[in-house]
Scaffold this active site. Sequence first.
Site, PDB file in Angstrom:
ATOM      1  N   HIS A  99      -6.781  -2.005 -10.867  1.00 30.51           N
ATOM      2  CA  HIS A  99      -6.817  -1.115  -9.713  1.00 30.51           C
ATOM      3  C   HIS A  99      -8.034  -0.202  -9.845  1.00 30.51           C
ATOM      4  O   HIS A  99      -8.036   0.726 -10.647  1.00 30.51           O
ATOM      5  CB  HIS A  99      -5.530  -0.307  -9.646  1.00 30.51           C
ATOM      6  CG  HIS A  99      -5.373   0.461  -8.367  1.00 30.51           C
ATOM      7  ND1 HIS A  99      -6.390   0.589  -7.431  1.00 30.51           N
ATOM      8  CD2 HIS A  99      -4.304   1.126  -7.852  1.00 30.51           C
ATOM      9  CE1 HIS A  99      -5.952   1.314  -6.419  1.00 30.51           C
ATOM     10  NE2 HIS A  99      -4.702   1.648  -6.646  1.00 30.51           N
ATOM     11  N   LYS A 133      -6.388  -7.270  -7.507  1.00 32.63           N
ATOM     12  CA  LYS A 133      -6.053  -6.405  -8.645  1.00 32.63           C
ATOM     13  C   LYS A 133      -5.425  -7.176  -9.791  1.00 32.63           C
ATOM     14  O   LYS A 133      -5.385  -6.675 -10.919  1.00 32.63           O
ATOM     15  CB  LYS A 133      -5.135  -5.276  -8.185  1.00 32.63           C
ATOM     16  CG  LYS A 133      -5.809  -4.289  -7.236  1.00 32.63           C
ATOM     17  CD  LYS A 133      -4.890  -3.137  -6.874  1.00 32.63           C
ATOM     18  CE  LYS A 133      -5.560  -2.151  -5.909  1.00 32.63           C
ATOM     19  NZ  LYS A 133      -5.627  -2.658  -4.514  1.00 32.63           N
ATOM     20  N   PHE A 178      -1.823   7.440  -3.031  1.00 29.77           N
ATOM     21  CA  PHE A 178      -0.969   8.591  -3.356  1.00 29.77           C
ATOM     22  C   PHE A 178      -1.322   9.702  -2.384  1.00 29.77           C
ATOM     23  O   PHE A 178      -2.496   9.918  -2.082  1.00 29.77           O
ATOM     24  CB  PHE A 178      -1.285   9.113  -4.761  1.00 29.77           C
ATOM     25  CG  PHE A 178      -0.561   8.413  -5.877  1.00 29.77           C
ATOM     26  CD1 PHE A 178       0.347   7.406  -5.639  1.00 29.77           C
ATOM     27  CD2 PHE A 178      -0.810   8.787  -7.193  1.00 29.77           C
ATOM     28  CE1 PHE A 178       1.005   6.785  -6.689  1.00 29.77           C
ATOM     29  CE2 PHE A 178      -0.159   8.163  -8.248  1.00 29.77           C
ATOM     30  CZ  PHE A 178       0.753   7.160  -7.999  1.00 29.77           C
ATOM     31  N   CYS A 184      -6.254   6.126  -3.419  1.00 30.46           N
ATOM     32  CA  CYS A 184      -6.524   4.691  -3.567  1.00 30.46           C
ATOM     33  C   CYS A 184      -6.901   4.034  -2.245  1.00 30.46           C
ATOM     34  O   CYS A 184      -7.158   2.835  -2.203  1.00 30.46           O
ATOM     35  CB  CYS A 184      -5.319   4.016  -4.195  1.00 30.46           C
ATOM     36  SG  CYS A 184      -4.860   4.831  -5.740  1.00 30.46           S
ATOM     37  N   GLU A 189       4.744  -3.013   0.434  1.00 26.99           N
ATOM     38  CA  GLU A 189       3.716  -3.743   1.189  1.00 26.99           C
ATOM     39  C   GLU A 189       4.350  -4.963   1.862  1.00 26.99           C
ATOM     40  O   GLU A 189       4.034  -5.271   3.015  1.00 26.99           O
ATOM     41  CB  GLU A 189       2.564  -4.162   0.258  1.00 26.99           C
ATOM     42  CG  GLU A 189       1.374  -4.716   1.032  1.00 26.99           C
ATOM     43  CD  GLU A 189       0.093  -4.754   0.219  1.00 26.99           C
ATOM     44  OE1 GLU A 189       0.140  -4.533  -1.007  1.00 26.99           O
ATOM     45  OE2 GLU A 189      -0.971  -5.014   0.825  1.00 26.99           O
ATOM     46  N   HIS A 199      -3.059  -4.690  -0.906  1.00 24.14           N
ATOM     47  CA  HIS A 199      -3.255  -3.571  -1.831  1.00 24.14           C
ATOM     48  C   HIS A 199      -2.713  -4.021  -3.193  1.00 24.14           C
ATOM     49  O   HIS A 199      -3.352  -3.825  -4.206  1.00 24.14           O
ATOM     50  CB  HIS A 199      -2.555  -2.318  -1.305  1.00 24.14           C
ATOM     51  CG  HIS A 199      -2.863  -1.076  -2.084  1.00 24.14           C
ATOM     52  ND1 HIS A 199      -4.148  -0.660  -2.309  1.00 24.14           N
ATOM     53  CD2 HIS A 199      -2.063  -0.169  -2.711  1.00 24.14           C
ATOM     54  CE1 HIS A 199      -4.125   0.460  -3.037  1.00 24.14           C
ATOM     55  NE2 HIS A 199      -2.879   0.773  -3.297  1.00 24.14           N
TER      56      HIS A 199
END
Lengths: 391, 424
Positions: B352, B347, B411, B175, B326, B315
């Site tokens: 996402h 998002k 990830f 991501c 975050e 994010h």
Amino acid sequence: MHDRDAIVTGIGLISCLGEGVDAHWDALNAFSPKIDDTAFPGFPVHPMTALALDKHISKREQRQMEPWQRFGTYAAGAALEAAGVKGNAELLAQMHMIVAAGGGERDYATDEAILTGLPKAADPAAYLNEHLLSDLRPTLFLAQLSNLLAGNISLVHGVVGSSRTFMGEESSGTDAIRIACARIGAGQGDMFLVGGSYNAQRPDGPLQYEMGRALWKKPFAGVWARQEQGGGLILGSVGCFLTIESRAHAAARGATGLARIAAVATDRCGRRPGDATANACRQIAALGTSFAQASTAAISGASGVAAPTQEEQTFLRDLGLPVRAGATALGHSLEPSFIANIALAAIAISRGKLFAPLEPAEAPMDAPLKDVLVTSWGHWRGEALAHVTAA
Amino acid sequence: MQDTDRQGRPVIVVTGIGLVTSLGQGVEANWAALTAGKSGIARISRFSVANMKTAIAGTVDFVPVEEMSAPALSERLAELVVEEALGTANLGVGGAFPGPLFLALPPVELEWPQRRALAEASQAGDTLAYADLLRAAGANDNRAVYRRFLFASVGENLAARFGTRGSPIATSTACASGGTAIQLGVEAIRRGEAEAALVVGTDASVNPESLIRFSLLSALSTRNDDPTKASRPFSKDREGFIMAEGAGALVLESAAHAKARGATILGVVEGCGEAADGFHRTRSSPDGKPIVACMRNALADAGLVPEDIGYINAHGTSTPENDKMEWVGVQAVFGERASSIPISSNKSMIGHTLTAAGAIEAIFTVLSLNRGVLPPTINYDTPDPALPIDCVPNVARAAQVSHAISNSFGFGGQNVCVVIGAPT
């Protein structure tokens, strides 16, 4: 000599020929092909040598991985160890990583069960969803994602300065080396871990290349010998990682260089006849007079696939250098193939001589070896050239 | 604007942008919807969601492709955004872009329709094995399928179409991929390899297996009844992200090159930072150290201090874990100011977009600074007391900001932060 020269200070190499620099050197000089033709009858592959995985990966972490990640994580550990930095948390926290990757293994039994059941299912789409949901291991996804080989190396070995994964078969490996060397040259990093792995012993490997009509399906023959019978590639399981660092960085920590990557160029073309040769000629021309014919050899990344291999063969013949095709010995490993051939070049350079011919088409070389040109003409796309010389 | 930064490196500017998301096609359509707080999330209609725990996504269903697959639609979306970006930049149109291509691309793998077609062609008996597929693979001409499912094919086709220079680099840092592609472009221009770089992030991988894989990791929202309300970053009742599709393209250029040709400068990429996490495959270090490190590295690269930053494009995935970590990271970097810096998550509206997110959200950050409007975080009805942030709740806000950061965390522990500056 320049502070920002790119020096190879550690090699982690595993393949069908064995594990490590010495095992490869010995096997290359007394070459006999290591082939598994029982896993996929009619589709020979070069299998990975037996590995004592515990040496570089804990049992707990091994269970989270499939072979592709194990090969790569193991080879990365071996490279770090060879460079004398394994476990050096302070250094590893500054180390940049570029991994050339495809994707990980699937759950083949689940695929087969679903494909068996689908034609009989009343609602095939619902059947697919139901079985994927109930039969896939949740953690398998993390063994499949391309960037998770790098993720595992961060986890297992603590390489956390940065982590990037390139994809795109042979070109992912050539660009990984090029970007690492360019960043070292420009001061955008001092020490890199660059590599990749490929598992040829998985059914979807031969499947992909059989769809592309790219496979050699006859008894073993070397890359060049195959060309008389239509050509084709034999996939090979390989894990290869290199530590590459600036000369100044290596010197400051007292590391011994095995070889220097003096230049590396990558490009693409649409592969009309002559296109790849034109790219390669430009790459050679850019090297100028930096190598002497009598003390130079070529290690070719030719896959065996007919059109690019035969065009490259002509190009290499015109260069007039002794040639070795790495894929004859290791099999073709796509993402790490160029990196592994750089490793073979570095090994040869560090010993001052080229290894013996792998097949009759390759000429012996008795003169001292000072320079190696490593080519990578991808089986479909991508042309690269590296110049490897003494550290 | 200076040609070089304080470290003597070329200043890098954005002169072209292109966007497609579930909100629509084109920069203007996206910006209008985003600043109006519209959601692109809907019930999935592309395939059957029977038995699925998650039945919603932010798909791009209005762009047709022949022979649908993730790489096919990813490539088509990339083509659309590149065409738009080249048009905005007025550079490299006509298939001769004067620099390299850096492409954030989702991993490529044979998909179920192709696998099923091979199975049918194999005419296997009662049970089907991979050996049957292998037999069928060579019996017919499957070369088009083979090419489609090479990892190199999307980048190769884009490079050939747009005439980018050299070998196209396709990157995946999960991501964070879009951010990595931007960083590769910035570094190439700084090295002097080119005056311009084409950066693309694209992702069209909403298909049954991808959705299920994320679902099995318990990463996705299951709020199927009210799709537009499902993505709720920073809310107390957030419970997962929404898979989404889209693409973003940026033309990056040295300031000197852009000025010399009279290009309109949309924004400045002032710096990039990255750091990898060795803690866990899907979870961040509990201390947030790599997230903190990537933001600090980005600020250092840009020659800025935390006080210079006026907006954070988060994010902000809407998972319990990401948004908490975050915030931990932002608090560590920005200290007491953390609660007063606007932090919004695109998002909440577009979902996402995974591989493409870093590129798409960097473009939205460029637009935020360029147009003086901060897009909102929608669905913020139930604040999380553990995250006392100004997430620009629900309604866009006018604000003049000089420097912003855009975060991307992947990830596999790959974290990237990009610093964007307003055109001056």
